[in-house]
Design a protein around this motif. Sequence first.
Motif, mmCIF file in Angstrom:
data_model
loop_
_atom_site.group_PDB
_atom_site.id
_atom_site.type_symbol
_atom_site.label_atom_id
_atom_site.label_comp_id
_atom_site.label_asym_id
_atom_site.label_seq_id
_atom_site.Cartn_x
_atom_site.Cartn_y
_atom_site.Cartn_z
ATOM 1 N N ILE A 1 -30.411 35.249 -59.317
ATOM 2 C CA ILE A 1 -29.383 36.073 -58.669
ATOM 3 C C ILE A 1 -30.051 37.297 -58.065
ATOM 4 O O ILE A 1 -30.825 37.958 -58.756
ATOM 5 C CB ILE A 1 -28.345 36.551 -59.705
ATOM 6 N N PRO A 2 -29.752 37.681 -56.835
ATOM 7 C CA PRO A 2 -29.064 36.871 -55.817
ATOM 8 C C PRO A 2 -30.012 35.828 -55.239
ATOM 9 O O PRO A 2 -31.215 35.943 -55.409
ATOM 10 C CB PRO A 2 -28.677 37.913 -54.760
ATOM 11 N N ARG A 3 -29.449 34.843 -54.518
ATOM 12 C CA ARG A 3 -30.268 33.759 -53.991
ATOM 13 C C ARG A 3 -30.850 34.098 -52.609
ATOM 14 O O ARG A 3 -31.631 33.328 -52.079
ATOM 15 C CB ARG A 3 -29.425 32.474 -53.872
ATOM 16 N N VAL A 4 -30.419 35.200 -52.015
ATOM 17 C CA VAL A 4 -30.933 35.574 -50.693
ATOM 18 C C VAL A 4 -31.563 36.957 -50.789
ATOM 19 O O VAL A 4 -30.993 37.856 -51.399
ATOM 20 C CB VAL A 4 -29.790 35.597 -49.649
ATOM 21 N N PRO B 1 -42.253 19.667 -60.592
ATOM 22 C CA PRO B 1 -41.396 20.707 -61.154
ATOM 23 C C PRO B 1 -40.006 20.685 -60.522
ATOM 24 O O PRO B 1 -39.832 20.208 -59.405
ATOM 25 C CB PRO B 1 -42.129 22.006 -60.801
ATOM 26 N N ALA B 2 -39.038 21.167 -61.260
ATOM 27 C CA ALA B 2 -37.728 21.420 -60.667
ATOM 28 C C ALA B 2 -37.880 22.645 -59.783
ATOM 29 O O ALA B 2 -38.755 23.477 -60.012
ATOM 30 C CB ALA B 2 -36.703 21.673 -61.756
ATOM 31 N N SER B 3 -37.039 22.778 -58.766
ATOM 32 C CA SER B 3 -37.213 23.941 -57.901
ATOM 33 C C SER B 3 -35.877 24.542 -57.480
ATOM 34 O O SER B 3 -34.881 23.831 -57.350
ATOM 35 C CB SER B 3 -38.029 23.566 -56.668
ATOM 36 N N ILE B 4 -35.885 25.856 -57.332
ATOM 37 C CA ILE B 4 -34.731 26.586 -56.817
ATOM 38 C C ILE B 4 -35.221 27.330 -55.581
ATOM 39 O O ILE B 4 -36.210 28.060 -55.648
ATOM 40 C CB ILE B 4 -34.201 27.587 -57.861
ATOM 41 N N ASN B 5 -34.558 27.103 -54.452
ATOM 42 C CA ASN B 5 -34.992 27.756 -53.214
ATOM 43 C C ASN B 5 -34.220 29.035 -52.976
ATOM 44 O O ASN B 5 -33.018 29.098 -53.214
ATOM 45 C CB ASN B 5 -34.799 26.815 -52.023
ATOM 46 N N MET B 6 -34.918 30.031 -52.473
ATOM 47 C CA MET B 6 -34.282 31.291 -52.108
ATOM 48 C C MET B 6 -34.560 31.571 -50.635
ATOM 49 O O MET B 6 -35.657 31.312 -50.147
ATOM 50 C CB MET B 6 -34.840 32.431 -52.954
ATOM 51 N N ALA B 7 -33.572 32.108 -49.952
ATOM 52 C CA ALA B 7 -33.748 32.432 -48.536
ATOM 53 C C ALA B 7 -34.291 33.849 -48.400
ATOM 54 O O ALA B 7 -33.851 34.764 -49.092
ATOM 55 C CB ALA B 7 -32.411 32.311 -47.808
ATOM 56 N N LEU B 8 -35.247 34.013 -47.482
ATOM 57 C CA LEU B 8 -35.789 35.342 -47.171
ATOM 58 C C LEU B 8 -35.394 35.654 -45.734
ATOM 59 O O LEU B 8 -35.775 34.925 -44.820
ATOM 60 C CB LEU B 8 -37.313 35.349 -47.311
ATOM 61 N N GLU B 9 -34.634 36.714 -45.557
ATOM 62 C CA GLU B 9 -34.147 37.025 -44.215
ATOM 63 C C GLU B 9 -34.558 38.436 -43.808
ATOM 64 O O GLU B 9 -34.454 39.373 -44.588
ATOM 65 C CB GLU B 9 -32.611 36.903 -44.175
#
Length: 198
Positions: free
Chosen positions: A81-84, A176-184
């Motif tokens: 948290i947060p994902r962005v 691996p499992a993965s969680i993607n996060m956006a970079l803006e």
Amino acid sequence: MASSSSAAMRPFGTARLTPGRATGRQQAPQQISTPEPMIAIALSDMEYLMRSARSSRSSGRSERQPGCTCCCHIAAGVTVIPRVARFSVEGGLSTHTLMNHSDNRIAVKITCSDNNMYRVTPVYATVEPGQSLPLHIARITSDLIKRDRLCVNILEADGNKEAREIFKKNANTRAPASINMALEATNDSQNHHHHHQE
């Protein structure tokens, strides 16, 4: 006459499950009346499956079958948290929290689509069950505006090995499992200055 009145009554009970059965009877009884109960079953099954999948995912408790080596269940027990992460072209720092709701100790490795533009600390970390980890993402000053992403790679951490070691050991055996996060990145900082002159 008795039979026709009972036929008229019957659709009340079945109308909800098999719409159109009464009207279809005149044309082709087999083709119209038989597929519909199957469709009704398939839909209710689908709903049930979706519901059970949703509830198991939101509970955050990641169960798995004995002998299972996949890591999907781990990602279900980890949230970021947060994902962005949003930055201005002047760069800056964005702080995020990774939480491990699972029953397993996890190893985390962060990768980024642009290592020159972004710096993340920590790159490797282990997180105990029920613990959280702060992630700091820094962006350098750059006029380049593009969408980048950060990937949080997660493996189960057996014993008390370091994360780097765990990822090295599993490099060829487990994905691996993965969680993607956006970079803006945006031009916001400049807009604030020029806004009022327009």
